[in-house]
Design a protein around this motif. Structure first.
Motif, PDB file in Angstrom:
ATOM      1  N   ILE C 387       1.141  -1.518  -0.209  1.00 14.36           N
ATOM      2  CA  ILE C 387      -0.136   0.309  -0.371  1.00 14.36           C
ATOM      3  C   ILE C 387       1.358   1.662  -0.265  1.00 14.36           C
ATOM      4  N   ALA C 388       1.962   1.256   0.732  1.00 11.90           N
ATOM      5  CA  ALA C 388       3.056   2.231   1.087  1.00 11.90           C
ATOM      6  C   ALA C 388       3.241   2.830  -0.832  1.00 11.90           C
ATOM      7  N   PHE C 391       0.876   4.726  -2.093  1.00 15.00           N
ATOM      8  CA  PHE C 391       0.929   6.374  -2.678  1.00 15.00           C
ATOM      9  C   PHE C 391       1.907   6.334  -3.313  1.00 15.00           C
ATOM     10  N   LEU C 394       1.251   6.366  -6.619  1.00 15.47           N
ATOM     11  CA  LEU C 394      -0.100   7.403  -6.798  1.00 15.47           C
ATOM     12  C   LEU C 394       0.688   9.333  -6.673  1.00 15.47           C
ATOM     13  N   PHE C 395       1.389   9.687  -6.056  1.00 16.99           N
ATOM     14  CA  PHE C 395       2.182  10.715  -5.264  1.00 16.99           C
ATOM     15  C   PHE C 395       3.565  11.390  -6.598  1.00 16.99           C
ATOM     16  N   ARG C 430       5.452  12.173  -0.450  1.00 12.90           N
ATOM     17  CA  ARG C 430       5.817  10.210  -0.952  1.00 12.90           C
ATOM     18  C   ARG C 430       6.889  10.391   0.353  1.00 12.90           C
ATOM     19  N   SER C 433       4.918   7.814   2.517  1.00 11.72           N
ATOM     20  CA  SER C 433       4.958   6.918   2.354  1.00 11.72           C
ATOM     21  C   SER C 433       5.926   5.988   2.904  1.00 11.72           C
TER      22      SER C 433
END
Lengths: 197, 92, 459
Positions: C387-388, C391, C394-395, C430, C433
């Motif tokens: 999951i990290a 993210f 995505l960032f 980021r 994350s």
């Protein structure tokens, strides 16, 4: 109530894919690749129809048409080979496969002639967008014909040994499906690149 | 069984001859040298029909599950339609 | 463990995990330097941290691949390894060479390192990912050749399976394409052209074969599905990977001075590169759904499925996002590339190596699987890291889109550094994350030390 129902007619064989699921996944990927290539050609042409038409006219349509006839005939022979195997006549089918290989070899010879003419005329991947597509598309297809011939050759070796029969159709049907795919994409490639302006 | 195969052979032979004829037709139109939207649509239509014949009979998808028929014929229709769209877009 | 010599895989796996931790530490330093420019300067400048971060990644994945090969090949070939001692010797050579290289990066400046290591004899340094000194490069070749000799001899004397053949093909390809790292033409176009033969043909070519072989091996073991079925999928996947991957190299040839047709070739074929990854996803789920037994190692199954999904997302979808030439014209070398790089490496190669470690390590330690408690912790680490990583991706994607807009599309484009300030918020997110990822990684390491009731080997 149930007992009163009339007996059902003998069930037909359920619908099945001719050939292995793996080869069909592969065929779909191939169709996708060719499809993307065709569509890219069509949209690139839309930007410059005059140039495309002029260079298209210079192609050898006779060679393209004869090659179409050869591929269709090879495909038909492969169908006969599959049918022969299904009837339990694998060795008979082997002869149809030889005939198909002959047509494929004819395709290759004509294609090489076309390339030789193109290269001696100074046509290359960089000479124009149309020629880039013409060479790329036909060469990509050409490689598939060669692979298809290797597959048909393997089928022929097995068929000659009487390997295929009504209870062992998976191999020959898979190979046949691949060959028909090679034919199928050419059926679009020929009018698209050689004829439609 | 053998009867089925004989009739399948006959069907494939007829299709083969028709496919050859359609190819000669495409070639002849090309030699005629005419272009334009109608001709392009006609030739694309012929190509699609030929493709459908190969898919359904030669590749034996006529007796395959519906999903596979939809995928393969869908590919054919989609590709031909997009080519047609591009040609229409490129009309002078 | 079926064969004694499989035990040589253990030090390779341990080194891989150790270097993975180090890679993430440098990743965190690097992420910090994006927002606090002089963080740890001058001890660890940005370029050094970046070099260490990427080089460690490659080295630990190579450790993982080698360990995987040493574990898999005896079992596939049904024979002991040709020479376990050679394998162990090469482990130390590789580890020491790797450590010395990293120490070199960190202690002397790069130009001095180049001078001391013979770069004036044959100049190979200074190119992204191939920064290693000449001596290290030669060391890598020696280690790779000895390793391949060992593995190939084992396969030759034993049973030959599709999995071991595909694995060998991938590993030989890896070694052969690495040789292009010694070729450094002065013409910058040619230099870049062949540089991609190492970089692209590794990660989008032969490494995919290795990945598919590893995945197939683990899936056979944990699902009990017939080898025939799995091998069929394997053949299709590698055919697709090679067809799309080899010509797909063209998507790096858009703007480096190569002929224009590469824009077409690269766009069309690389657009199809997601297909083999998609096939791998379908493959993994299909096999697990058709499983013939419930393998007690749930964590390994989770990693295998995760590889399928994340590789498709990271390599397939995020690669496709910016692979078409007209899109790449704007996005080239932006943070979108970084987003793709992170998720693709994690989803495809990090996860597949962890999959095999997760499957093999308990067996190497004399049990079929870890205790339920240890497995629960391992699964937590899976979710935290995955999951990290989603993210982070995505960032970085958001940062990339903003960057492309401000720097290349807007009416009045801003300069690179001005844009970096504008996207700082995404860099901070980021980095956080990344911290979560690091916690996940620590949980993963901790899972090796959790005791509890274990199942005996051979289950």
């Amino acid at each position: 109530m149930r007992a009163a129902c009339p007996p059902l007619p003998a069930p037909r064989t359920p619908p099945t894919l001719a050939g292995d699921l793996a080869i069909w996944i592969f065929i779909l990927a191939e169709l996708l690749a060719f499809g993307v290539f065709f569509i890219a050609y069509a949209f690139a042409r839309a930007n410059n129809p005059e140039l495309f038409a002029a260079e298209q006219l210079a192609l050898n349509r006779d060679a393209g048409a004869i090659n179409t006839l050869l591929l269709l005939t090879a495909s038909y022979f492969v169908v006969r080979a599959v049918h022969a195997a299904e009837a339990g006549q694998s060795r008979h089918g082997a002869r149809w496969l030889v005939a198909a290989l002959g047509c494929a070899a004819g395709f290759v010879a004509i294609k090489i002639g076309e390339y030789a003419a193109a290269f001696s005329a100074g046509i290359s991947l960089s000479s124009s967008t149309f020629h880039m597509f013409y060479l790329s598309l036909t060469f990509f297809h050409f490689m598939h014909v060669l692979l298809g011939m290797v597959i048909l050759g393997a089928l022929w070796l097995n068929a000659r040994r009487g390997l295929y029969g009504p209870h062992n159709m998976n191999g020959i049907e898979s190979g046949a499906a691949y060959w028909h795919m090679v034919d199928l994409v050419w059926l679009i490639l020929f009018p698209l690149v050689y004829v439609i302006r | 069984m053998n009867h089925d195969i004989r009739s399948a052979n006959r069907r494939s032979t007829v299709l083969w001859v028709l496919l050859l004829a359609a190819t000669v037709f495409t070639w002849a139109v090309g030699e005629g040298g005419s272009g334009g939207a109608a001709i392009a649509a006609l030739l694309l239509g012929v190509a699609a029909l030929k493709g459908a014949a190969v898919i359904l009979d030669f590749m034996a998808l006529a007796r395959a599950p519906l999903l596979w028929q939809l995928i393969t014929l869908g590919w054919l229709v989609l590709v031909c339609a997009l080519i047609g769209l591009a040609y229409w877009k490129g009309m002078p | 463990m079926k064969y004694k010599s499989q035990a040589v895989a253990m030090p390779y796996f341990i080194a891989a995990i150790g270097l993975f931790v180090a890679q993430i530490v440098f990743g965190l330093i690097l992420g910090m330097q994006y927002v606090v420019g002089d963080f740890l300067f001058p001890e660890i400048p940005f370029n050094v941290a970046r070099m260490v971060h990427t080089n460690l990644l490659i080295v630990w994945l190579l450790f993982g691949f080698m360990g995987a090969a040493y574990y898999m090949v005896p079992e596939e070939s049904e024979t002991e390894l040709f020479s376990p001692r050679l394998a162990l010797a090469m482990f130390w050579v590789f580890l020491i060479a790797g450590a010395l290289t990293i120490i070199g990066y960190l202690t002397v400046d790069y130009a001095t390192l180049a001078k001391y290591t013979g770069n004036d004899i044959l100049a190979t340094m200074g190119r992204e990912f191939l920064e290693q000194p000449l001596l290290t490069k030669i060391g890598i070749v020696v280690v790779a050749l000895v390793f391949l000799f060992n593995i190939t001899m084992t396969v030759l004397k034993g049973r030959k399976t599709a999995i071991s053949v595909v694995l060998l093909l991938g590993l030989w390809g890896l070694a052969i394409f690495f040789l292009f790292s010694f070729y450094n033409p002065t013409n910058l176009v040619l230099d870049k052209y062949y540089w991609w033969w190492v970089v692209h043909l590794w990660v989008e070519g032969v490494w995919e074969l290795i990945m598919a072989a590893l995945l197939a091996f683990v899936l056979i073991k944990v699902t009990g599905v017939d080898r025939e079925v799995i091998e069929k999928w394997l053949y299709v996947i590698i055919a697709l990977a090679l067809v799309t991957g080899i010509i797909g190299t063209g998507h790096h040839y858009y703007w480096i001075g190569t002929p224009e047709y590469w824009q077409w070739w690269g766009s069309i074929f690389s657009a199809l590169e997601p297909i083999p990854f998609f096939a791998m996803t379908v493959f993994a789920f299909n096999m697990v759904n058709r499983r013939r037994r419930e393998h007690p190692n749930k964590a390994a199954v989770l990693w295998a499925l995760g590889t399928g999904v994340m590789a498709f997302l990271g390599a397939g979808v995020w690669g496709f996002l910016h692979t078409l030439a007209p899109v790449n014209y704007y996005t080239h070398g932006s943070q979108i590339t970084a987003a793709h790089g992170h998720m693709a490496f994690y989803g495809a190669y990090v996860m597949v190596v962890i999959t095999i470690i997760s499957y093999a390590m308990p067996i190497l330690r004399g049990r079929a699987c870890n205790s339920p408690k240890a497995q629960v912790l391992e699964m937590w680490s899976f979710w935290l890291m995955t999951i990290a990583m989603v993210f982070i991706t995505l960032f970085l994607t958001a940062a990339g889109i903003l960057q492309v807009w401000l720097q290349r599309v807007a009416e009045e484009p801003m300069s690179f550094m001005a844009v970096q300030d504008q996207v700082a918020l995404f860099y901070w997110m980021r980095e956080w994350s990344g911290v979560v990822f690091f916690i996940g990684l620590l949980a993963y390491v901790a899972s090796f030390f959790v005791k509890g009731k274990e199942q005996p080997a051979g289950a």
